[in-house]
Write an enzyme that holds these catalytic residues in place. Structure first.
Site, mmCIF file in Angstrom:
data_model
loop_
_atom_site.group_PDB
_atom_site.id
_atom_site.type_symbol
_atom_site.label_atom_id
_atom_site.label_comp_id
_atom_site.label_asym_id
_atom_site.label_seq_id
_atom_site.Cartn_x
_atom_site.Cartn_y
_atom_site.Cartn_z
ATOM 1 N N ILE A 1 0.838 -1.211 0.000
ATOM 2 C CA ILE A 1 0.000 0.000 0.000
ATOM 3 C C ILE A 1 0.868 1.255 0.000
ATOM 4 O O ILE A 1 0.500 2.287 -0.577
ATOM 5 C CB ILE A 1 -0.995 -0.001 1.191
ATOM 6 N N SER B 1 12.381 0.712 6.868
ATOM 7 C CA SER B 1 12.055 -0.574 6.253
ATOM 8 C C SER B 1 12.917 -1.642 6.884
ATOM 9 O O SER B 1 14.143 -1.600 6.773
ATOM 10 C CB SER B 1 12.306 -0.505 4.742
ATOM 11 N N ARG C 1 13.259 -4.496 5.848
ATOM 12 C CA ARG C 1 13.921 -5.235 4.766
ATOM 13 C C ARG C 1 14.976 -4.397 4.054
ATOM 14 O O ARG C 1 15.597 -4.849 3.098
ATOM 15 C CB ARG C 1 12.876 -5.697 3.744
ATOM 16 N N LYS D 1 -5.303 2.023 7.750
ATOM 17 C CA LYS D 1 -6.414 1.292 8.368
ATOM 18 C C LYS D 1 -6.070 -0.184 8.446
ATOM 19 O O LYS D 1 -5.347 -0.671 7.573
ATOM 20 C CB LYS D 1 -7.710 1.502 7.581
ATOM 21 N N ASP E 1 -11.420 -7.570 6.522
ATOM 22 C CA ASP E 1 -10.358 -6.725 5.954
ATOM 23 C C ASP E 1 -10.929 -5.839 4.845
ATOM 24 O O ASP E 1 -10.808 -4.612 4.913
ATOM 25 C CB ASP E 1 -9.183 -7.592 5.466
#
Lengths: 312, 312
Positions: free
Chosen positions: A14, A36, A38, A91, A169
């Site tokens: 997202i 991040s 990663r 959200k 979701d």
């Protein structure tokens, strides 16, 4: 006016699809750093493995956007508020209602802006539906929010794990529109939750709502992750005086009495960041817990039934 | 000072066992009318089938105590507030969090006192545990709240129906003590909910809590309705500096380092009505949603497992 320097925490899908491109082309914010785990980066701005490293290295950044998975969102948001940052939350804003209430109280105590975003609310067609219901009253609302989980969450087993929300979701997007357009508070009166026999969250849910409105408008929701083909993100609405509304394409389009009334290109995240700039200017928070509360209430009072095992 | 005239809505077991005798012997309130669908009465005061009839016939009564089952509590409380009454609610204060939030907002809008009671909080031993944790910090809390459902709810199938709370019916008493004595907000991080294969609510639940406290105290709860013999309503607590507390008998007794520190006769409802008189005098509401929120959160994030069918 100079752009607000903002750091983005969490560089998942997202963030890549919406937050980064929308901020980069907008006038209000400038991505000054990313966090991040990663080690991903963006446009050569500094990238940190942890938020603590960011706060130590670049104390001049006073605003963060938290787009991590919901289970760690509370801890990261609280760390940010403790460090004196204003915070935007993807959200759902937390994994549980108690965590969300804690963030609200802590943001207030810290004197910082907290913005719990619900992207589906940020559509002109949603605003128009709200205005029409305020004027004409609510006769009924029938929500259908059906999509193919294999298309939208391919192989993501976590959506079926405890806390993964299951069909809520996507359903929480519908609920975020629902609570925005209604001129009164809806309550979950009953729910049927359908669980695959090998999974821990519902793959489908049917909800019946009540309210304190004397006329007791009929309010229902049908969430299903087993839809084949295109998603159906619809609400069929009748006003108290008989006008027929159809809010569809996830809230992007509205028909009134069979004619297209509003359709705008999806600019949900553009509107989110414009709203965030306004909140920062006024020093106010926007913390709407109602969509998450309705999901928790549905899980609290729902009748559970089992269906066949789900496999990808 | 003249006693407050109060009407009692709902004449079930808790009203007969606690509310009526406690009010009758107390100095603050006078039972001036009752509302009983079944037509029950008390001491010859007027009895009405509906609250609407009461409000029409005896407008001088400005205070009601709502002790009906939780599924209708919101509608009755809202009707009372709309009629301009101050309202006391038995626990749990509503069937869902959304209903509870609505009552809070509506009482405020109406300028009326709303008191959401949690009877287990009203014990001197609970107050002392709270004071000790405020002074010495929290090392760990282990809640065990185990009882025999066949003793406490004989034949009451509704406790196993959706919205019936299951083992959270007693468990919420423990949670109401837990949130009162802790100097910080707990969050449900994970839960295991055990459902009989023929029932819709858990017969047992194990909860693990987190918090925003840096030392991450160990906080757990073990609720079970399959206990044989006497109930075990215990909390084993260690303070941050190693003092050992044991809160037991449902919150009525407290040991500190192996010695009895506080034990008082149970006067929970005496204290509830004394508190209500104070709230009425100051015009303030007392609306703690935290125990109900933790139950909803546990149902939201819990892992469900099945066990053998339950029969009475």
């Amino acid at each position: 006016m100079a752009k607000h320097k903002i750091a983005i925490i969490g560089l998942g899908k997202i963030t890549q699809d919406q937050h980064l491109p929308v901020i980069d082309k907008g006038a209000d914010f400038e991505v000054a750093a990313v966090v991040s785990q990663r080690g991903l980066s963006h446009n050569g701005v500094p990238s940190f493995k942890t938020a603590a490293e960011l706060y130590a290295a670049m104390p001049e950044i006073g605003i963060v956007s938290v787009n991590t998975p919901p289970d760690v969102r509370h801890a990261i948001a609280r760390e940010a508020l403790a460090a004196g940052k204003h915070v935007l939350l993807e959200k759902p804003p937390a994994a549980t209602m108690a965590e969300f209430e804690d963030l609200k109280a802590f943001a207030k105590a810290q004197g910082k802006v907290l913005f719990a975003t619900w992207h589906s609310q940020f559509n002109p067609a949603v605003d128009e539906a709200k205005a029409l219901l305020a004027t004409h009253g609510v006769g009924s609302v029938k929500i259908e929010w059906r999509e193919d989980v294999k298309k939208w969450h391919p192989g993501q087993d976590w959506v079926f794990e405890p806390g993964g929300f299951g069909v809520f979701d996507p359903g929480i997007n519908a609920l975020s529109i629902f609570v925005k357009i209604l001129p009164f508070a809806p309550f979950v009166k009953s729910a049927t939750l359908t669980y695959p026999e090998n999974r821990q969250t519902p793959i489908a849910a049917k909800l019946v709502f009540g309210s304190a409105v004397a006329s007791q408008p009929a309010l229902t929701a049908d969430f299903d992750w087993r839809e084949q083909g295109d998603e159906k993100w619809h609400m069929t609405i009748e006003t108290a005086n008989g006008r027929k509304l159809r809010l569809y394409k996830g809230g992007a389009a509205l028909d009134v009495d069979g004619k297209l009334a509003v359709e705008a290109p999806s600019e949900e995240y553009e509107r989110i960041y414009a709203r965030f700039a306004d909140l920062l200017a006024s020093g106010q928070s926007d913390v709407d817990g109602a969509p998450l509360r309705l999901v928790a209430d549905a899980m609290l009072v729902g009748r559970r039934e089992e269906t066949e095992a789900f496999v990808w």
